[in-house]
Design an enzyme around this catalytic site. Structure first.
Site, short mmCIF file in Angstrom:
data_model
loop_
_atom_site.label_atom_id
_atom_site.label_comp_id
_atom_site.label_asym_id
_atom_site.label_seq_id
_atom_site.Cartn_x
_atom_site.Cartn_y
_atom_site.Cartn_z
N SER A 149 58.52 53.01 42.34
CA SER A 149 58.10 53.92 41.26
C SER A 149 57.46 55.17 41.84
O SER A 149 57.64 56.28 41.32
CB SER A 149 57.13 53.22 40.31
N HIS B 264 62.98 46.64 39.59
CA HIS B 264 62.22 45.77 38.68
C HIS B 264 63.17 44.97 37.79
O HIS B 264 62.96 43.78 37.55
CB HIS B 264 61.34 46.62 37.75
N LYS C 61 45.01 51.91 42.08
CA LYS C 61 45.87 53.10 42.08
C LYS C 61 45.30 54.11 41.10
O LYS C 61 44.78 53.73 40.04
CB LYS C 61 47.29 52.73 41.64
N ARG D 42 60.10 43.29 48.50
CA ARG D 42 61.02 44.22 49.15
C ARG D 42 60.93 44.09 50.66
O ARG D 42 61.93 44.09 51.36
CB ARG D 42 60.68 45.66 48.75
O1 PNS Z 1 53.59 47.51 40.32
P1 PNS Z 1 52.36 47.25 41.15
O2 PNS Z 1 51.41 48.42 41.10
O3 PNS Z 1 52.68 46.83 42.55
O4 PNS Z 1 51.64 46.02 40.43
C1 PNS Z 1 50.48 45.47 40.96
C2 PNS Z 1 49.82 44.57 39.94
C3 PNS Z 1 49.42 45.36 38.69
C4 PNS Z 1 50.78 43.47 39.53
C5 PNS Z 1 48.58 43.96 40.64
O5 PNS Z 1 47.74 44.97 41.07
C6 PNS Z 1 47.81 43.03 39.72
O6 PNS Z 1 48.18 41.89 39.55
N1 PNS Z 1 46.73 43.57 39.12
C7 PNS Z 1 45.91 42.85 38.16
C8 PNS Z 1 44.57 42.43 38.79
C9 PNS Z 1 44.73 41.17 39.58
O7 PNS Z 1 45.15 40.16 39.07
N2 PNS Z 1 44.44 41.28 40.87
C10 PNS Z 1 44.66 40.22 41.81
C11 PNS Z 1 43.42 39.44 42.08
S1 PNS Z 1 43.81 38.26 43.29
#
Ligand code: PNS
Length: 162
Positions: A128, A17, A41, A91
Protein backbone atom coordinates in the site's frame (compact mmCIF):
# COMPACT_ATOMS: atom_id res chain seq x y z
CA UNK A 1 -16.54 -23.90 8.78
CA UNK A 2 -14.45 -21.29 10.64
CA UNK A 3 -14.31 -17.53 10.31
CA UNK A 4 -10.91 -16.05 9.56
CA UNK A 5 -10.05 -12.50 10.56
CA UNK A 6 -7.73 -10.74 8.11
CA UNK A 7 -6.46 -7.55 9.77
CA UNK A 8 -4.51 -4.73 8.20
CA UNK A 9 -4.34 -1.02 7.56
CA UNK A 10 -5.70 -1.44 4.01
CA UNK A 11 -4.68 2.10 3.02
CA UNK A 12 -5.74 1.12 0.39
CA UNK A 13 -6.58 -2.57 -0.15
CA UNK A 14 -4.71 -4.03 -3.14
CA UNK A 15 -4.57 -7.25 -5.18
CA UNK A 16 -2.01 -8.82 -2.81
CA UNK A 17 -4.47 -8.37 0.07
CA UNK A 18 -7.23 -9.80 -2.11
CA UNK A 19 -5.17 -12.93 -2.77
CA UNK A 20 -4.71 -13.43 1.00
CA UNK A 21 -8.48 -13.04 1.49
CA UNK A 22 -9.12 -15.60 -1.27
CA UNK A 23 -6.69 -18.07 0.29
CA UNK A 24 -8.33 -17.60 3.72
CA UNK A 25 -11.77 -18.04 2.16
CA UNK A 26 -10.73 -21.29 0.50
CA UNK A 27 -9.34 -22.76 3.73
CA UNK A 28 -11.78 -21.43 6.34
CA UNK A 29 -15.00 -20.71 4.45
CA UNK A 30 -15.72 -17.21 5.81
CA UNK A 31 -13.62 -14.08 6.19
CA UNK A 32 -13.92 -10.81 8.08
CA UNK A 33 -11.57 -8.12 6.79
CA UNK A 34 -10.61 -5.89 9.71
CA UNK A 35 -9.53 -2.35 8.89
CA UNK A 36 -7.34 -1.48 11.90
CA UNK A 37 -5.61 1.69 12.94
CA UNK A 38 -1.87 1.00 13.14
CA UNK A 39 -0.48 3.34 15.83
CA UNK A 40 3.10 2.80 14.64
CA UNK A 41 2.23 4.36 11.27
CA UNK A 42 1.37 8.03 10.71
CA UNK A 43 -2.24 8.79 9.84
CA UNK A 44 -3.04 7.41 6.45
CA UNK A 45 -4.22 8.67 3.11
CA UNK A 46 -7.78 7.32 3.35
CA UNK A 47 -10.08 7.58 6.36
CA UNK A 48 -11.15 4.31 8.02
CA UNK A 49 -14.61 4.62 6.43
CA UNK A 50 -13.06 5.16 3.00
CA UNK A 51 -10.79 2.13 3.49
CA UNK A 52 -13.78 -0.03 4.41
CA UNK A 53 -15.68 1.15 1.32
CA UNK A 54 -12.69 0.46 -0.94
CA UNK A 55 -12.15 -2.98 0.61
CA UNK A 56 -15.82 -3.77 -0.02
CA UNK A 57 -15.44 -2.73 -3.64
CA UNK A 58 -12.26 -4.81 -3.92
CA UNK A 59 -13.90 -8.03 -2.69
CA UNK A 60 -16.89 -7.35 -4.96
CA UNK A 61 -19.57 -10.04 -4.87
CA UNK A 62 -17.57 -12.71 -3.02
CA UNK A 63 -19.88 -14.53 -0.61
CA UNK A 64 -18.98 -14.94 3.06
CA UNK A 65 -16.63 -11.95 3.12
CA UNK A 66 -17.47 -8.92 5.26
CA UNK A 67 -15.48 -5.78 6.01
CA UNK A 68 -15.42 -3.69 9.17
CA UNK A 69 -13.41 -0.99 10.92
CA UNK A 70 -12.03 -1.97 14.31
CA UNK A 71 -9.93 -0.31 16.98
CA UNK A 72 -7.69 -1.81 19.64
CA UNK A 73 -5.71 -5.01 19.36
CA UNK A 74 -6.12 -7.39 16.44
CA UNK A 75 -7.18 -10.17 18.84
CA UNK A 76 -9.87 -7.95 20.40
CA UNK A 77 -11.11 -7.08 16.93
CA UNK A 78 -11.07 -10.76 15.88
CA UNK A 79 -13.14 -11.70 18.94
CA UNK A 80 -15.56 -8.82 18.30
CA UNK A 81 -15.94 -10.07 14.73
CA UNK A 82 -16.71 -13.61 15.94
CA UNK A 83 -13.60 -14.99 14.24
CA UNK A 84 -11.74 -18.13 15.39
CA UNK A 85 -8.46 -17.51 13.67
CA UNK A 86 -6.31 -14.68 12.34
CA UNK A 87 -4.86 -15.00 8.85
CA UNK A 88 -1.85 -12.97 7.69
CA UNK A 89 -0.07 -12.96 4.35
CA UNK A 90 3.71 -13.12 4.24
CA UNK A 91 5.64 -11.44 1.43
CA UNK A 92 9.20 -11.66 2.76
CA UNK A 93 11.23 -12.94 5.70
CA UNK A 94 11.06 -9.40 7.10
CA UNK A 95 7.30 -9.81 7.33
CA UNK A 96 7.78 -13.13 9.11
CA UNK A 97 10.01 -11.72 11.86
CA UNK A 98 7.45 -9.22 13.15
CA UNK A 99 4.40 -11.35 12.36
CA UNK A 100 5.77 -14.29 14.34
CA UNK A 101 6.21 -12.06 17.41
CA UNK A 102 2.68 -10.71 17.05
CA UNK A 103 1.29 -14.24 16.61
CA UNK A 104 2.98 -15.41 19.83
CA UNK A 105 1.62 -12.39 21.71
CA UNK A 106 -1.85 -12.94 20.30
CA UNK A 107 -2.12 -16.61 21.23
CA UNK A 108 -0.75 -15.89 24.71
CA UNK A 109 -3.32 -13.12 25.23
CA UNK A 110 -6.46 -14.87 24.04
CA UNK A 111 -5.72 -18.28 22.56
CA UNK A 112 -6.56 -16.99 19.07
CA UNK A 113 -4.03 -18.51 16.71
CA UNK A 114 -2.55 -16.98 13.57
CA UNK A 115 -2.16 -18.84 10.29
CA UNK A 116 0.32 -17.48 7.74
CA UNK A 117 -0.24 -17.82 4.02
CA UNK A 118 2.44 -17.11 1.43
CA UNK A 119 1.63 -14.23 -0.90
CA UNK A 120 1.35 -15.18 -4.55
CA UNK A 121 4.85 -14.62 -5.98
CA UNK A 122 3.63 -12.38 -8.79
CA UNK A 123 1.86 -10.13 -6.25
CA UNK A 124 4.47 -10.16 -3.48
CA UNK A 125 6.05 -6.87 -4.60
CA UNK A 126 2.85 -4.92 -3.96
CA UNK A 127 2.49 -2.72 -0.90
CA UNK A 128 0.00 0.00 0.00
CA UNK A 129 2.86 2.35 0.81
CA UNK A 130 4.32 2.14 -2.70
CA UNK A 131 0.86 2.35 -4.26
CA UNK A 132 0.30 5.64 -2.41
CA UNK A 133 3.73 6.94 -3.40
CA UNK A 134 3.58 5.93 -7.09
CA UNK A 135 0.01 7.14 -7.61
CA UNK A 136 0.78 10.48 -5.94
CA UNK A 137 3.02 11.20 -8.94
CA UNK A 138 0.24 10.44 -11.42
CA UNK A 139 1.81 7.11 -12.46
CA UNK A 140 -0.58 4.21 -13.07
CA UNK A 141 -1.03 1.59 -10.36
CA UNK A 142 -3.82 -0.17 -12.26
CA UNK A 143 -1.95 -3.51 -12.20
CA UNK A 144 -2.03 -3.50 -8.37
CA UNK A 145 -5.58 -2.51 -7.42
CA UNK A 146 -9.16 -2.83 -8.66
CA UNK A 147 -10.46 0.06 -10.81
CA UNK A 148 -12.49 1.59 -7.93
CA UNK A 149 -9.33 1.95 -5.83
CA UNK A 150 -7.40 3.41 -8.74
CA UNK A 151 -10.16 6.01 -9.25
CA UNK A 152 -10.28 6.80 -5.51
CA UNK A 153 -6.50 7.35 -5.48
CA UNK A 154 -6.74 9.80 -8.39
CA UNK A 155 -9.50 11.71 -6.62
CA UNK A 156 -7.69 11.70 -3.29
CA UNK A 157 -4.41 12.95 -4.74
CA UNK A 158 -6.36 15.66 -6.56
CA UNK A 159 -7.90 16.72 -3.23
CA UNK A 160 -4.54 16.61 -1.44
CA UNK A 161 -2.84 18.71 -4.11
CA UNK A 162 -5.63 21.27 -4.55
O1 PNS B 1 -1.45 -3.49 6.93
P1 PNS B 1 -0.53 -3.36 8.12
O2 PNS B 1 -0.25 -1.91 8.45
O3 PNS B 1 0.73 -4.17 7.97
O4 PNS B 1 -1.35 -3.98 9.34
C1 PNS B 1 -0.78 -4.08 10.61
C2 PNS B 1 -1.86 -4.36 11.64
C3 PNS B 1 -2.89 -3.24 11.69
C4 PNS B 1 -2.57 -5.66 11.28
C5 PNS B 1 -1.12 -4.51 12.99
O5 PNS B 1 -0.41 -3.36 13.27
C6 PNS B 1 -2.08 -4.80 14.13
O6 PNS B 1 -2.49 -5.93 14.31
N1 PNS B 1 -2.43 -3.74 14.87
C7 PNS B 1 -3.38 -3.81 15.96
C8 PNS B 1 -2.67 -3.74 17.33
C9 PNS B 1 -2.14 -5.08 17.72
O7 PNS B 1 -2.87 -6.04 17.82
N2 PNS B 1 -0.83 -5.14 17.88
C10 PNS B 1 -0.12 -6.36 18.12
C11 PNS B 1 0.17 -6.57 19.57
S1 PNS B 1 1.10 -8.03 19.70
Amino acid sequence: MSTAFVPGSFDPMHLGHLDVVDQALEVFGAVVIGVLHNPSKPSGLFTPDERVALAEQTVGDRRSVTVGAFSGLAVQAAAAAGADIIVKGLRTTNDFDIEQQMAHNNVALTGIRTVFVPCRPDLAFISSRFIREISSQGVSIDHMVVPAVSAALSTKHGEVNS
